[in-house]
Design a protein around this motif. Structure first.
Motif, short mmCIF file in Angstrom:
data_model
loop_
_atom_site.label_atom_id
_atom_site.label_comp_id
_atom_site.label_asym_id
_atom_site.label_seq_id
_atom_site.Cartn_x
_atom_site.Cartn_y
_atom_site.Cartn_z
N ALA A 95 -5.06 2.93 7.20
CA ALA A 95 -6.16 2.07 6.74
C ALA A 95 -5.68 1.03 5.74
O ALA A 95 -6.30 -0.01 5.57
CB ALA A 95 -7.26 2.93 6.12
N LEU A 96 -4.54 1.32 5.08
CA LEU A 96 -3.96 0.38 4.11
C LEU A 96 -2.62 -0.11 4.65
O LEU A 96 -1.69 0.67 4.78
CB LEU A 96 -3.74 1.06 2.76
CG LEU A 96 -4.99 1.61 2.08
CD1 LEU A 96 -4.59 2.44 0.87
CD2 LEU A 96 -5.91 0.48 1.67
N LEU A 97 -2.55 -1.37 4.98
CA LEU A 97 -1.30 -1.93 5.49
C LEU A 97 -0.28 -1.97 4.35
O LEU A 97 -0.53 -2.60 3.32
CB LEU A 97 -1.54 -3.33 6.04
CG LEU A 97 -0.36 -3.98 6.76
CD1 LEU A 97 0.05 -3.16 7.98
CD2 LEU A 97 -0.71 -5.39 7.18
N LEU A 144 2.83 4.37 13.15
CA LEU A 144 3.63 3.17 13.26
C LEU A 144 2.66 2.01 13.31
O LEU A 144 1.73 2.00 14.12
CB LEU A 144 4.48 3.18 14.54
CG LEU A 144 5.13 1.86 14.93
CD1 LEU A 144 6.21 1.47 13.92
CD2 LEU A 144 5.71 1.95 16.33
N VAL A 145 2.84 1.04 12.43
CA VAL A 145 1.97 -0.14 12.39
C VAL A 145 2.79 -1.35 12.82
O VAL A 145 3.85 -1.62 12.26
CB VAL A 145 1.41 -0.37 10.96
CG1 VAL A 145 0.56 -1.62 10.93
CG2 VAL A 145 0.63 0.85 10.50
N ILE A 146 2.30 -2.06 13.82
CA ILE A 146 2.90 -3.33 14.25
C ILE A 146 2.01 -4.44 13.71
O ILE A 146 0.80 -4.44 13.93
CB ILE A 146 2.98 -3.43 15.78
CG1 ILE A 146 3.80 -2.28 16.37
CG2 ILE A 146 3.56 -4.79 16.19
CD1 ILE A 146 5.25 -2.29 15.98
N HIS A 147 2.62 -5.35 12.97
CA HIS A 147 1.87 -6.44 12.36
C HIS A 147 2.31 -7.77 12.97
O HIS A 147 3.51 -8.04 13.09
CB HIS A 147 2.11 -6.46 10.85
CG HIS A 147 1.46 -7.59 10.15
ND1 HIS A 147 0.10 -7.72 10.02
CD2 HIS A 147 1.99 -8.68 9.54
CE1 HIS A 147 -0.18 -8.83 9.37
NE2 HIS A 147 0.95 -9.42 9.06
#
Length: 77
Positions: free
Chosen positions: A24-26, A55-58
Motif C-alpha cells: 500500500a506504500l510505494l 514485488l512492485v513494478i513502477h
C-alpha cells in the motif's frame, strides 16, 4: 537461499521495481531496470527477518505502458 526473480523489461524505456511487505506504500527506494533488458533479484529478508512478499513494478512514465515479464525460480531449503 531465497527464491530468485528474473524481471524482463520489454519496453522501450526504463521501469522501476522494488520488493516490499507493505504494497500500500510505494517504497522511496526503487531500482531502475533499463529498457529491453533483464535483471535477477534474490528475495531477501527484511528488517523484521521475514522474506518480502510483494514485488512492485513502477512505471515512471505517465503516457506509456510498461511491459515486463516476471519469472520466479524456487530456492533450496
Amino acid at each position: 537461499m531465497g527464491d530468485t526473480i528474473t524481471i524482463k523489461n520489454h519496453s522501450a524505456f526504463p521501469a522501476e521495481y522494488c520488493l516490499t511487505n507493505t504494497p500500500a506504500l510505494l517504497p522511496d527506494k526503487r531500482t531502475r531496470i533499463e529498457d529491453n533488458s533483464d535483471v535477477k533479484v534474490v528475495i531477501t529478508k527484511d528488517n523484521t527477518n521475514s522474506f518480502v512478499h510483494w514485488l512492485v513494478i513502477h512505471n515512471p512514465k505517465e503516457l506509456d505502458n510498461v511491459n515486463v515479464t516476471i519469472l520466479v525460480a524456487k530456492g533450496k531449503g
